[in-house]
Design a protein around this motif. Structure first.
Motif, PDB file in Angstrom:
ATOM      1  N   SER A  20       3.657   0.239  -0.961  1.00  0.00           N
ATOM      2  CA  SER A  20       3.642  -0.761   0.103  1.00  0.00           C
ATOM      3  C   SER A  20       2.518  -0.506   1.095  1.00  0.00           C
ATOM      4  CB  SER A  20       4.991  -0.779   0.828  1.00  0.00           C
ATOM      5  OG  SER A  20       5.274   0.498   1.384  1.00  0.00           O
ATOM      6  N   THR A  21       2.123   0.757   1.284  1.00  0.00           N
ATOM      7  CA  THR A  21       1.019   1.044   2.191  1.00  0.00           C
ATOM      8  C   THR A  21      -0.273   0.429   1.664  1.00  0.00           C
ATOM      9  OG1 THR A  21       2.093   3.131   2.748  1.00  0.00           O
ATOM     10  CG2 THR A  21      -0.194   2.884   3.417  1.00  0.00           C
ATOM     11  N   THR A  22      -0.510   0.577   0.370  1.00  0.00           N
ATOM     12  CA  THR A  22      -1.685  -0.036  -0.245  1.00  0.00           C
ATOM     13  C   THR A  22      -1.598  -1.559  -0.222  1.00  0.00           C
ATOM     14  OG1 THR A  22      -2.039   1.864  -1.701  1.00  0.00           O
ATOM     15  CG2 THR A  22      -2.961  -0.237  -2.410  1.00  0.00           C
ATOM     16  N   ALA A  69      -1.208  -8.051   2.259  1.00  0.00           N
ATOM     17  CA  ALA A  69      -0.376  -8.816   3.191  1.00  0.00           C
ATOM     18  C   ALA A  69      -1.166  -9.254   4.423  1.00  0.00           C
ATOM     19  CB  ALA A  69       0.823  -7.971   3.616  1.00  0.00           C
ATOM     20  N   ASP A  70      -2.057  -8.409   4.916  1.00  0.00           N
ATOM     21  CA  ASP A  70      -2.771  -8.703   6.160  1.00  0.00           C
ATOM     22  C   ASP A  70      -4.109  -9.394   5.950  1.00  0.00           C
ATOM     23  OD1 ASP A  70      -0.754  -7.701   7.660  1.00  0.00           O
ATOM     24  OD2 ASP A  70      -1.743  -5.838   8.227  1.00  0.00           O
ATOM     25  N   VAL A  93       3.727 -10.181  -7.586  1.00  0.00           N
ATOM     26  CA  VAL A  93       3.384  -9.296  -6.481  1.00  0.00           C
ATOM     27  C   VAL A  93       2.804 -10.073  -5.308  1.00  0.00           C
ATOM     28  CG1 VAL A  93       1.897  -7.392  -5.761  1.00  0.00           C
ATOM     29  CG2 VAL A  93       3.053  -7.308  -7.980  1.00  0.00           C
ATOM     30  N   LEU A  94       1.875 -10.980  -5.585  1.00  0.00           N
ATOM     31  CA  LEU A  94       1.222 -11.710  -4.497  1.00  0.00           C
ATOM     32  C   LEU A  94       2.191 -12.646  -3.787  1.00  0.00           C
ATOM     33  CD1 LEU A  94      -2.334 -12.511  -5.884  1.00  0.00           C
ATOM     34  CD2 LEU A  94      -1.541 -10.563  -4.540  1.00  0.00           C
ATOM     35  N   ALA A  95       3.145 -13.213  -4.520  1.00  0.00           N
ATOM     36  CA  ALA A  95       4.119 -14.092  -3.882  1.00  0.00           C
ATOM     37  C   ALA A  95       4.944 -13.330  -2.850  1.00  0.00           C
ATOM     38  CB  ALA A  95       5.043 -14.704  -4.936  1.00  0.00           C
ATOM     39  N   ALA A  96       5.177 -12.047  -3.108  1.00  0.00           N
ATOM     40  CA  ALA A  96       5.960 -11.234  -2.184  1.00  0.00           C
ATOM     41  C   ALA A  96       5.124 -10.655  -1.056  1.00  0.00           C
ATOM     42  CB  ALA A  96       6.640 -10.098  -2.953  1.00  0.00           C
ATOM     43  N   GLU A  97       3.806 -10.499  -1.276  1.00  0.00           N
ATOM     44  CA  GLU A  97       2.989  -9.766  -0.324  1.00  0.00           C
ATOM     45  C   GLU A  97       2.006 -10.624   0.465  1.00  0.00           C
ATOM     46  OE1 GLU A  97       3.489  -6.664   0.341  1.00  0.00           O
ATOM     47  OE2 GLU A  97       4.883  -6.204  -1.279  1.00  0.00           O
TER      48      GLU A  97
END
Length: 436
Positions: free
Chosen positions: A272-274, A279-280, A307-311
């Protein structure tokens, strides 16, 4: 194979099962080779999952026999084995043959590629999270009850995970603060995301301003002057950020870890850190390997989309890379696949990061996707105007017209930069305001 124990290089047998067809072992072979193994045999099965072995009993016994015949150091199972299946298969295999599933194999590759503190912490957390249920499976309940007060291997593992979570939380806060600082300085943030080996690192090289990051930059410690480029799975694990000028705007482009299929959500959450970089981001380039066969491309699009849909919170631009390997009909087919996928939020852009084709079209798509505002104003034609104009040219698209005692400016850029431009313009020559 215990938590933290590295995967042994050596001779490997891959095993794969599929509900609907004979399994394709190409990717699991590449993963095994990326971990340093020599794949010497493969055992496949077309049937539903067996709750005891993953494979059916007969096929599991065949796998054990093949491992013995070829003197295998390792069996690599293409899928995730639950603790019970893992233990049952280990009992069948020769004593000298270790067992890893796809999850653990990818962890080992991640561990090899982890080059900084945060990447190592993320890998270690994922390793411990993987090992925890397997350790519980092999620990007697009575021993757990007796050891609750004194400690146990299970409790020790849980404490180590908690400690890593605390360190990663601090790292996420630091990274978020750094991104906020960069926004205040007027940088746009663009993230490269996608399936591993899609060519993200090559695209990062193509987009970046090499001269602007020579030797790194003290004010951005993670902005580096090099990024690995190779036809290899997981060449980049930690993020790599480089400066770029896109449409006249100062931009930081970040290459994130490559995605891979069939990994549980807790492994993704360990990174999640990566993924915070995704996300930002003001915009995300979702890079896919257009030269892959259509079945592989559909699967990789699904993984990337999940992954992208969640992040991702910013706009997503699908990028079809390696199109120099395709003819027009094949490219049209790939475009249609992306258009029909859930990843489709904007028109896909076809590029060859290696050859440079399509980069202008990609830059235009990025310019359209990035948050943009437009302002026009006039300032006195005095000595204070030139520093303002220089500042504007570094941060956006500027049109300047000299009109007697006035300098008329049209400026397009990041909303926060436009707001700062208006503030600075109001102070030029003591004008006291902005003339639209």
């Amino acid at each position: 194979m215990q938590a933290g124990e590295p995967l042994r290089d050596g001779r490997a047998v891959v095993a794969a099962r599929d509900d609907d067809a004979v399994p394709n072992t190409d990717e699991i072979r590449r993963l095994a080779e990326a971990a340093g193994c020599e794949v010497v045999a493969a055992v496949t099965q077309n049937r539903r999952e067996d709750s005891t072995y993953g494979l059916g009993r007969g096929k599991a016994e065949e796998l054990a026999a093949v491992a013995g015949d070829v003197d295998a150091d390792l069996v690599v199972f293409d899928g995730t084995l639950d603790p019970g299946q893992y233990g049952s298969l280990v009992e069948l295999l020769p004593d000298e043959t270790a067992l890893v599933d796809r999850y653990r194999l990818v962890l080992e590759i991640f561990a090899e590629g982890a080059g900084n503190r945060v990447a190592n912490l993320q890998v270690e957390r994922a390793r411990l999270e993987y090992e925890l249920p397997r350790l519980r499976q092999t620990t007697e309940r009575s021993l757990l009850n007796e050891a609750t007060e004194k400690g146990s291997p299970v409790l020790d593992l849980e404490r180590r995970i908690d400690a890593i979570d605390g360190k990663l939380a601090d790292a996420r806060t630091e990274a978020a603060d750094r991104r906020a600082e960069r926004r205040e300085e007027g940088f746009d943030l663009v993230a490269l995301a996608g399936y591993t080996n899609a060519g993200k690192s090559t695209l990062l090289h193509r987009l970046s301003d090499d001269l602007s990051i020579e030797g790194g930059e003290p004010e951005h410690g993670d902005v580096v002057g090099t990024a690995e480029v190779a036809d290899r799975l997981f060449e980049t694990l930690e993020t790599t950020t480089r400066r770029a000028t896109l449409g006249g705007r100062r931009t930081l482009v970040t290459d994130t870890v490559g995605l891979v299929d069939d990994l549980p959500h807790d492994l993704v959450s360990s990174f999640s850190t990566t993924l915070g970089e995704v996300a930002d981001a003001d915009a995300v380039l979702a890079v896919v390997d257009a030269s892959a066969d259509t079945e592989s491309l559909q699967r990789r699009l699904s993984v990337t989309t999940e992954v992208l849909a969640a992040e991702a919170r910013g706009p997503i631009i699908p990028v079809l890379n390696k199109v120099d390997r395709l003819d027009d009909d094949a490219l049209a087919e790939r475009r249609d696949l992306v258009r029909r996928s859930a990843l489709q939020t904007r028109e896909p852009v076809a590029v060859s990061a290696l050859a440079g084709g399509g980069i202008d079209e990609l830059l235009a798509a990025l310019a359209d996707a990035l948050p943009t505002e437009h302002v026009e104003f006039a300032v006195p034609n005095c000595s204070d105007a030139q520093p303002l104009l220089s500042w504007l040219h570094e941060r956006g698209d500027v049109t300047v017209k000299y009109d007697g005692d006035l300098v008329r400016v049209a400026f397009v850029g990041k909303p926060s930069v436009v707001a700062e431009a208006e503030r600075r313009a109001a102070d030029v020559g003591g004008s006291g305001g902005v003339d639209g």
